[in-house]
Design an enzyme around this catalytic site. Structure first.
Site, PDB file in Angstrom:
ATOM      1  N   SER A  55       0.893  -0.797   0.194  1.00 29.83           N
ATOM      2  CA  SER A  55      -0.066   0.053  -0.048  1.00 29.83           C
ATOM      3  C   SER A  55       1.026   0.852  -0.082  1.00 29.83           C
ATOM      4  CB  SER A  55      -0.491  -0.132   1.364  1.00 29.83           C
ATOM      5  OG  SER A  55      -1.668   1.206   1.298  1.00 29.83           O
ATOM      6  N   TYR A  85      -1.754   0.486  10.700  1.00 29.70           N
ATOM      7  CA  TYR A  85      -2.001   0.440   8.906  1.00 29.70           C
ATOM      8  C   TYR A  85      -1.020   0.420   8.588  1.00 29.70           C
ATOM      9  CZ  TYR A  85      -3.697  -0.986   4.137  1.00 29.70           C
ATOM     10  OH  TYR A  85      -3.736  -1.669   3.133  1.00 29.70           O
TER      11      TYR A  85
HETATM   12  C1  8X3 Z   1      -5.376   1.664   1.310  1.00 30.83           C
HETATM   13  C2  8X3 Z   1      -3.769   3.150   1.032  1.00 30.83           C
HETATM   14  O1  8X3 Z   1      -4.021   6.137   1.925  1.00 30.83           O
HETATM   15  O2  8X3 Z   1      -5.824   4.430   2.659  1.00 30.83           O
HETATM   16  O3  8X3 Z   1      -3.809   0.733   1.394  1.00 30.83           O
HETATM   17  O4  8X3 Z   1      -3.826   3.750   3.504  1.00 30.83           O
HETATM   18  S1  8X3 Z   1      -4.706   4.106   2.534  1.00 30.83           S
END
Ligand code: 8X3
Length: 250
Positions: free
Chosen positions: A136, A149
């Site tokens: 990501s 995340y």
């Molecule tokens: C998703 C991108 O910007 O929502 O993998 O973290 S973000």
């Protein structure tokens, strides 16, 4: 569309029940791969496998036994797409919900390690393998409230680099495909605990966020380069997104 596992190259896609995973399964099947669709939701992957002439294997990447059962079913493969992943919550570090962070690490990072470790023998047996790790842009930059995340996706980037070093000399390529803003049915909805309004707000006013098909197209491209061509990393964003904090909205 049908594919014969005895003559086609075989691809395994995790998280194939929706979003980027399902689109990738379709894109690889369109390139002639026999696609093994792996995910927890059996009904969804069975329907997808039937549509693309592939095979459905129920698998939870956070469960060692489940992953071992997947590996036992696929002795020889050529492409592994480690797509299963996700985000939950937007808590700041000073208010981190450690259960949520643990969930994200287990799914995005350890899930990838579990599946890769279990399927490396099958990739070696295939003689010419490609592993595509779906990372990501959250593995490239930080943003407030994204810590759980972004930490996990930074780990995916580093793991991809580590694997490339460790497997050097073997006929296995490692690519990390790192998408930015992709509008899928579930990613933001899961992140916001089912709150559709909050999920929609992520994409509000953005002219054409990426679709799952855009990322799948990139993954299929990576997976179909000649054997000697290794695509290390591919960052893919919508035109409207220059950075985490720089998204053009009308
Ligand atoms: C998703 C991108 O910007 O929502 O993998 O973290 S973000």
């Amino acid at each position: 569309m049908t594919s014969d596992p005895t003559t086609s190259r075989t691809a395994v896609v995790t998280g194939a029940s929706s979003g980027i995973g399902a689109a990738t399964a379709r894109a690889l099947a369109a390139q002639g791969f026999h696609v093994v669709c792996a995910a927890r939701r059996t009904d969804r992957i069975e329907a997808l496998a039937e549509e693309i002439g592939g095979r459905a294997i129920t698998c939870d990447v956070t469960d060692e036994t489940s992953v071992a059962a997947l590996a036992a079913e696929v002795p020889t493969i050529h492409v592994l797409v480690n797509n299963a992943g996700g985000a939950v919550g937007t808590d700041r570090v000073d208010a981190a919900d450690l259960d949520a962070w643990r969930w994200m690490y287990d799914l995005n990072v350890l899930g990838l390690v579990r599946v890769t470790r279990a399927l490396l023998p099958a990739l070696r047996a295939g003689g010419d393998g490609v592993i595509v790790n779906v990372g990501s842009t959250a593995g490239r930059w930080a943003y407030e409230g994204g810590g759980g995340y972004t930490a996990a996706k930074h780990a995916v980037k580093v793991l991809s680099e580590t694997l490339r070093l460790e497997l050097n000399g073997e006929p296995i390529r490692i690519c990390e495909v790192a998408p930015g803003m992709v509008r899928t049915d579930e990613f933001s909805l899961v992140r916001f605990g089912g709150d559709q309004e909050k999920a929609d707000a992520v994409y509000a006013g953005v002219d054409q966020p990426l679709l799952a098909e855009d990322v799948a197209d990139a993954i299929a491209w990576v997976a179909t380069r000649p054997s000697h061509v290794d695509i290390d990393e591919l960052v893919i964003k919508p035109r409207a997104q220059a950075a985490a904090h720089k998204v053009h909205r009308s």
